[in-house]
Design a protein around this motif. Structure first.
Motif, PDB file in Angstrom:
ATOM      1  N   ASN A   1       0.823  -1.211   0.000  1.00 30.37           N
ATOM      2  CA  ASN A   1       0.000   0.000   0.000  1.00 30.37           C
ATOM      3  C   ASN A   1       0.863   1.269   0.000  1.00 30.37           C
ATOM      4  OD1 ASN A   1      -2.816  -0.844   0.125  1.00 30.37           O
ATOM      5  ND2 ASN A   1      -2.252  -1.798   2.067  1.00 30.37           N
TER       6      ASN A   1
ATOM      7  N   LEU B   1       0.027   3.007  -3.327  1.00 30.04           N
ATOM      8  CA  LEU B   1      -1.024   4.008  -3.088  1.00 30.04           C
ATOM      9  C   LEU B   1      -0.449   5.285  -2.499  1.00 30.04           C
ATOM     10  CD1 LEU B   1      -4.009   1.851  -1.898  1.00 30.04           C
ATOM     11  CD2 LEU B   1      -3.795   3.149  -4.013  1.00 30.04           C
ATOM     12  N   GLY B   2       0.394   5.155  -1.477  1.00 31.24           N
ATOM     13  CA  GLY B   2       1.038   6.352  -0.931  1.00 31.24           C
ATOM     14  C   GLY B   2       1.780   7.090  -2.032  1.00 31.24           C
TER      15      GLY B   2
ATOM     16  N   LYS C   1       2.577  14.834  -0.659  1.00 32.44           N
ATOM     17  CA  LYS C   1       1.247  14.793  -0.054  1.00 32.44           C
ATOM     18  C   LYS C   1       1.366  14.657   1.455  1.00 32.44           C
ATOM     19  CE  LYS C   1      -3.162  14.762  -0.259  1.00 32.44           C
ATOM     20  NZ  LYS C   1      -3.742  16.099  -0.465  1.00 32.44           N
ATOM     21  N   GLN C   2       2.248  13.772   1.889  1.00 28.51           N
ATOM     22  CA  GLN C   2       2.508  13.538   3.313  1.00 28.51           C
ATOM     23  C   GLN C   2       3.966  13.127   3.415  1.00 28.51           C
ATOM     24  OE1 GLN C   2      -1.796  11.594   4.632  1.00 28.51           O
ATOM     25  NE2 GLN C   2      -0.129  10.236   4.259  1.00 28.51           N
TER      26      GLN C   2
ATOM     27  N   PHE D   1       2.799   8.544   5.925  1.00 28.87           N
ATOM     28  CA  PHE D   1       2.246   7.448   5.117  1.00 28.87           C
ATOM     29  C   PHE D   1       2.389   6.114   5.852  1.00 28.87           C
ATOM     30  CE2 PHE D   1       2.599  10.064   1.078  1.00 28.87           C
ATOM     31  CZ  PHE D   1       1.270   9.947   0.716  1.00 28.87           C
TER      32      PHE D   1
ATOM     33  N   GLU E   1       2.392   5.677   9.027  1.00 30.90           N
ATOM     34  CA  GLU E   1       1.401   5.658  10.108  1.00 30.90           C
ATOM     35  C   GLU E   1      -0.002   5.382   9.564  1.00 30.90           C
ATOM     36  OE1 GLU E   1       3.709   8.445  13.371  1.00 30.90           O
ATOM     37  OE2 GLU E   1       2.008   9.283  12.283  1.00 30.90           O
ATOM     38  N   GLU E   2      -0.285   5.978   8.393  1.00 35.28           N
ATOM     39  CA  GLU E   2      -1.602   5.749   7.797  1.00 35.28           C
ATOM     40  C   GLU E   2      -1.781   4.278   7.413  1.00 35.28           C
ATOM     41  OE1 GLU E   2      -2.364   8.008   4.185  1.00 35.28           O
ATOM     42  OE2 GLU E   2      -4.156   6.827   3.716  1.00 35.28           O
ATOM     43  N   TRP E   3      -0.800   3.746   6.709  1.00 36.30           N
ATOM     44  CA  TRP E   3      -0.981   2.421   6.104  1.00 36.30           C
ATOM     45  C   TRP E   3      -0.561   1.272   7.003  1.00 36.30           C
ATOM     46  CZ3 TRP E   3      -4.120   2.007   2.284  1.00 36.30           C
ATOM     47  CH2 TRP E   3      -4.289   3.082   1.397  1.00 36.30           C
TER      48      TRP E   3
ATOM     49  N   VAL F   1       0.624   1.439  10.496  1.00 32.01           N
ATOM     50  CA  VAL F   1       0.245   1.457  11.909  1.00 32.01           C
ATOM     51  C   VAL F   1      -1.274   1.475  12.059  1.00 32.01           C
ATOM     52  CG1 VAL F   1       0.611   2.567  14.131  1.00 32.01           C
ATOM     53  CG2 VAL F   1       2.403   2.678  12.398  1.00 32.01           C
ATOM     54  N   THR F   2      -1.936   2.456  11.436  1.00 30.94           N
ATOM     55  CA  THR F   2      -3.382   2.600  11.628  1.00 30.94           C
ATOM     56  C   THR F   2      -4.159   1.473  10.962  1.00 30.94           C
ATOM     57  OG1 THR F   2      -3.019   4.978  11.534  1.00 30.94           O
ATOM     58  CG2 THR F   2      -5.296   4.231  11.480  1.00 30.94           C
ATOM     59  N   GLN F   3      -3.776   1.126   9.745  1.00 31.31           N
ATOM     60  CA  GLN F   3      -4.584   0.143   8.996  1.00 31.31           C
ATOM     61  C   GLN F   3      -4.102  -1.298   9.153  1.00 31.31           C
ATOM     62  OE1 GLN F   3      -6.070   1.167   5.030  1.00 31.31           O
ATOM     63  NE2 GLN F   3      -5.522  -0.863   4.298  1.00 31.31           N
TER      64      GLN F   3
ATOM     65  N   GLU G   1      -1.621  -2.787  11.120  1.00 27.39           N
ATOM     66  CA  GLU G   1      -1.446  -3.315  12.464  1.00 27.39           C
ATOM     67  C   GLU G   1      -2.796  -3.624  13.120  1.00 27.39           C
ATOM     68  OE1 GLU G   1       1.016  -4.458  13.730  1.00 27.39           O
ATOM     69  OE2 GLU G   1       0.521  -4.662  15.838  1.00 27.39           O
ATOM     70  N   ARG G   2      -3.766  -2.761  12.816  1.00 20.81           N
ATOM     71  CA  ARG G   2      -5.099  -2.966  13.375  1.00 20.81           C
ATOM     72  C   ARG G   2      -5.717  -4.278  12.864  1.00 20.81           C
ATOM     73  NH1 ARG G   2      -9.013  -4.333  15.188  1.00 20.81           N
ATOM     74  NH2 ARG G   2     -10.827  -3.208  15.997  1.00 20.81           N
TER      75      ARG G   2
ATOM     76  N   LEU H   1       8.546   1.500  15.544  1.00 18.60           N
ATOM     77  CA  LEU H   1       7.962   2.850  15.610  1.00 18.60           C
ATOM     78  C   LEU H   1       9.059   3.895  15.795  1.00 18.60           C
ATOM     79  CD1 LEU H   1       4.745   2.348  17.796  1.00 18.60           C
ATOM     80  CD2 LEU H   1       4.923   2.459  15.304  1.00 18.60           C
TER      81      LEU H   1
END
Lengths: 102, 500
Positions: free
Chosen positions: B202, B206-207, B287-288, B293, B295-297, B299-301, B303-304, B321
């Motif tokens: 991702n 995507l990033g 963009k970021q 990126f 963290e978005e892809w 860690v947040t998505q 890892e969850r 991290l």
């Protein structure tokens, strides 16, 4: 600002759609098919992150109505670049969910 | 003729397990190839893939995807993107295609192994389409850069890279061979489809597509995000597999393979994707940050979802991290410093405005990494470019194959993790890489890093020219500063203005 250690403690689910007509239809369908939920849309230019908490349902018929043309559920894959949560693909709907609430 | 709904016949149609009568089960599915951990066949038949697709649907949808990607390319072919693009952006394209395109064929063989030796019928069905997906990714990512070859021969590395012993390719090949070409169906599914494809791809597909869209490179943005729609489907091979492994008491085994996959992918992305996003992509198009990126892809998505499936955070999570703050800055510094050893032109990305951005995204950057770039900048301002090139070789990790580095500053943080095994001393960059080795030392022990090869006399003559020849970097392909040092003149002007 949340720290990186905290951000995995979320319940976000939902599709990440490539930009375009279908992505917009999915945003509208997400609102209609999940009336009790707050739908968040993050625009990253190349893609839209469409999310809510715990569960999101997208119905084939709703997307078809939003597009104004025939739509089969499996066609979502053309623009479905990723998703948060788990996926359940059915003929008449698609569902994103987490089994556990954090 | 009445049509049955897909779900009325799907399970029956793809349930191709039968009782072999001429051979034993282990001959049909050799344990080494299936990697099935002794779990009995009926358990595998409970595999319920969440992303169901039939072959006729697959063909129809893939046709539409390709029609979309190729028509965007055709429409924009006369847009002069190449001529107008920032050289830093072209470096993103060169590094991406070289490191990725041919690896897709390896991914195809990995999917083929799952399609043949996976004991779960659902896995075999998904992997059959996954195998075709990866052939598509190989072909399309060779075809798209091909039009740039007459304009810039570094693009030839889209095809050539994996036939060489260039150092970044040694690192990529070591990792991809580990997860794609040398393991049984179950381990491959855990490392490749689960750890790598639901997580890390991702970032790259995507990033980076978000940056590409910002940079106006719609052809590339559309191409790589289209690739990721395939990944999004076949990556789901891993999730039901994890459920079966946990149910049958194999959680520890599953966790281990996923952890190895995540750690190894992280290291490769720190050298490949990190510099692309935070240094090569022109500032106004970022963009970021790379960290954002990640963290978005991841860690947040990712890892969850790992936790949702019943796995745990990897044991190295805190260290991972922490490394998000610094590892790729060191990798970038190294790539730029050893720039003649890569097939793209690294953008330094340290003009005054870019340094302000880096400081904002990574507080403390100026006081740490910035001090190294100060020395490089001062030497270039003084016309001593020769001092901006290395005279020695880096110490390279025997797992990730990348230079061992850490954040510079008043305390010396670089640490080697040495390990003696059967008479040879191995060096690792981190506890994570050492741990990967220790899980299967026999698997990794005979591999020689580029530095090991140099010290063994395999690189001749033992100088830069010999090194470049060994890495197959021909004149015209050897990397140099992307902007031909124009950023140094911007700094000179800024300093003169400040002094006046």
């Amino acid at each position: 600002m949340s720290t990186a250690a905290e951000v995995s403690q979320n319940n976000n689910v939902g599709p990440v759609m490539r930009q375009g007509e279908l992505a917009q239809a999915v945003v509208e369908a997400a609102e209609i098919d999940n009336p009790d939920k707050i739908i968040k849309v993050e625009d990253k230019v190349a893609y839209l992150r469409i999310q809510t908490s715990d569960e999101m349902i997208l119905k084939r018929q709703t997307i078809e109505e939003m597009l104004g043309r025939p739509f089969s559920m499996s066609e979502i894959e053309i623009e479905l670049a990723s998703f948060a949560g788990r996926i359940d693909t059915q003929v008449e709907y698609i569902r994103f969910y987490h089994a556990k609430h954090l | 003729m009445a049509n049955l709904g897909r779900l009325d016949w799907y399970d029956i149609a793809r349930n191709t397990n039968w009782q072999p009568t001429y051979v034993q089960e282990d001959e049909l599915f050799p344990p080494q190839m299936s990697g099935s951990m002794g779990i009995p066949l009926p358990e595998w038949e409970s595999y319920d893939e969440p992303y169901k697709q039939t072959y006729p649907e697959y063909v129809k949808i893939q046709r539409e995807k390709d029609a979309g990607a190729y028509s965007v390319k055709a429409a924009l072919e006369r847009s002069n993107m190449f001529e107008n693009a920032d050289p830093g952006w072209l470096s993103v394209l060169k590094a991406h295609f070289g490191a990725i395109a041919r690896a897709e064929y390896s991914a195809s063989t990995a999917e083929a192994r799952m399609a043949r030796f996976g004991k779960a019928p659902g896995m075999r069905n998904m992997a059959t389409m996954g195998m075709l997906d990866e052939i598509r990714h190989g072909q399309i990512q060779l075809y798209f850069p091909h039009e740039y070859c007459p304009k810039d021969r570094q693009f030839d590395w889209a095809h050539k890279a994996y036939d060489t012993n260039e150092w970044a390719i040694l690192a990529s090949r070591h990792m991809f061979d580990d997860m794609m070409t040398t393991r049984g169906a179950v381990d491959t599914a855990l490392m490749l489809t689960f750890a790598f494809e639901t997580g890390f791809t991702n970032m790259q597909f995507l990033g980076l597509a978000a940056d590409a869209a910002e940079a106006g490179d719609w052809t590339f943005s559309n191409l790589i995000s289209s690739v990721q729609t395939d990944e999004s489907r076949h990556a789901q091979i891993g999730a039901p597999l994890v459920a079966i492994l946990i149910k049958n008491g194999k959680k520890a085994e599953a966790q281990k393979m996923v952890d190895i996959g995540i750690w190894r992918a992280w290291k490769l992305f720190s050298v490949l994707t990190g510099p692309m996003m935070d240094y090569y992509t022109p500032l106004e198009h970022r963009k970021q940050s790379f960290k954002e990126f990640m963290e978005e892809w991841i860690v947040t998505q990712f890892e969850r979802s790992l936790i949702d499936l019943g796995l745990d955070k990897p044991w190295f999570w805190d260290q991972f991290l922490e490394e998000l703050n610094y590892q790729h800055h060191g990798m970038h510094l190294g790539v730029w410093y050893w720039r003649s050893t890569v097939w793209w032109n690294p953008a330094a990305g340290v003009s005054p405005e870019e340094r302000t951005w880096l400081e904002e995204k990574y507080p403390g950057w100026n006081a740490t990494w910035g001090t190294n770039w100060d020395v490089i900048t001062d030497n270039l301002l003084a016309g001593k470019r020769e001092l901006s090139y290395p005279e020695t070789l880096p110490v390279v990790c025997n797992m990730c194959q990348l230079p061992i580095n850490a954040t510079p500053g008043p305390t010396w943080k670089v640490r080697d993790f040495p390990l003696d095994y059967k008479g040879r001393t191995y060096h690792f960059c981190s506890e994570g890489c050492q741990w990967c080795f220790e899980q299967e030392p026999e698997r990794y022990k005979d591999h020689l890093s580029l530095i090991d090869r140099f010290l063994a006399g395999m690189v001749q003559p033992m100088n830069l020219a010999g090194g470049l020849q060994y890495m197959a970097l021909a004149p015209g392909e050897i990397g140099d500063d992307a902007h031909n040092y124009a950023w140094v003149e911007k700094i000179r002007a800024a300093r003169q203005k400040a002094a006046a």
